[in-house]
Design an enzyme around this catalytic site. Sequence first.
Site, mmCIF file in Angstrom:
data_model
loop_
_atom_site.group_PDB
_atom_site.id
_atom_site.type_symbol
_atom_site.label_atom_id
_atom_site.label_comp_id
_atom_site.label_asym_id
_atom_site.label_seq_id
_atom_site.Cartn_x
_atom_site.Cartn_y
_atom_site.Cartn_z
ATOM 1 N N LEU A 1 0.821 -1.206 0.000
ATOM 2 C CA LEU A 1 0.000 0.000 0.000
ATOM 3 C C LEU A 1 0.859 1.262 0.000
ATOM 4 O O LEU A 1 1.723 1.439 0.862
ATOM 5 C CB LEU A 1 -0.937 0.000 1.212
ATOM 6 C CG LEU A 1 -1.913 1.180 1.312
ATOM 7 C CD1 LEU A 1 -2.885 1.165 0.137
ATOM 8 C CD2 LEU A 1 -2.666 1.137 2.641
ATOM 9 N N ASP A 2 0.612 2.136 -0.977
ATOM 10 C CA ASP A 2 1.278 3.443 -1.090
ATOM 11 C C ASP A 2 2.792 3.326 -1.212
ATOM 12 O O ASP A 2 3.523 4.272 -0.883
ATOM 13 C CB ASP A 2 0.933 4.338 0.116
ATOM 14 C CG ASP A 2 -0.533 4.737 0.149
ATOM 15 O OD1 ASP A 2 -1.173 4.728 -0.919
ATOM 16 O OD2 ASP A 2 -1.044 5.037 1.241
ATOM 17 N N GLU A 3 3.292 2.198 -1.712
ATOM 18 C CA GLU A 3 4.734 2.018 -1.850
ATOM 19 C C GLU A 3 5.152 1.654 -3.273
ATOM 20 O O GLU A 3 6.276 1.217 -3.512
ATOM 21 C CB GLU A 3 5.232 0.947 -0.872
ATOM 22 C CG GLU A 3 5.095 1.346 0.601
ATOM 23 C CD GLU A 3 5.713 0.331 1.544
ATOM 24 O OE1 GLU A 3 6.513 -0.504 1.080
ATOM 25 O OE2 GLU A 3 5.397 0.364 2.746
#
Length: 293
Positions: free
Chosen positions: A236-238
């Site tokens: 997530l979000d990486e």
Amino acid sequence: MREFPHLMAAADTATLLIHCPDRPGLVHDVTGFIFAHRGNIIDLQQHIDPTLDAFFMRLEWSLENFTLEKEEIAPRLQPLARRHDMQLRLHFASQKKRVALFVTKESHCLYDLLARHESGDLPVEIPLIVGNHDTLRSAADRFGIPFYHFPITKENKQEQEAAQIELLKKERVDTVVLARYMQIISPAMIAAFPNQILNIHHSFLPAFVGAKPYHQAHARGVKIIGATSHYVTADLDEGPIVHQDVMRVSHEDSVQDLVRLGRDLEKNVLAKALWWHVRDQVLVYQNKTVVFE
């Protein structure tokens, strides 16, 4: 071979993205292939990462007098690719990417992309808009684009995403843009569209991940807020970052001020990232990107 190469529209171009181990002769061999088939190179950019011993290139050439048919180019490049252990991606300007916009309730990114598309500033086809709420159906109607509502709960998420994937495949979508779509994308969707799902996060990642970064930023008293557009991965979000930008703020700004100011950042960062993506200016390598501006 084509008997009448001059019949191809002069405006059409081919773009080749390459990455491979760095070694002498790469530029010579690739440009030599284009020259041998009467291609006129109109843009060439390259980058070498010495820490990874990796070579990256973006090459665009005119097809006006090219002596190979489009369908012949990729197979004829394979001996070159094998010789240099190259990963290749080929795209033609005349074949516009088909982009699906995913939304929830926030409209600023959606309206910005639709306005750019309607004005001709975003060279894509937008065959559909998908929402997990029905809130933005009216926006789709204004621009004459079909809107599909997929209500998502914990119980039906897997089933609904399977239906979304089926719809995207049916509509020949090759790029998904999460225009403030407030759902976590499943591994199945990511696998179906690897490095083809573009997200906008309302924070300068890796700072302030999660759902309310402006609240976190305000609580920390930051002096700069930012926005990040990245490809979606299972982490997530990486995912690989395509574009970021920042704006100065002060102690006088409330959370509402940060949200308002941040919206301008978000839509501009997302639009720029999508522009680079659809023009094949982004190359992903080991969770990083090389962006040929």
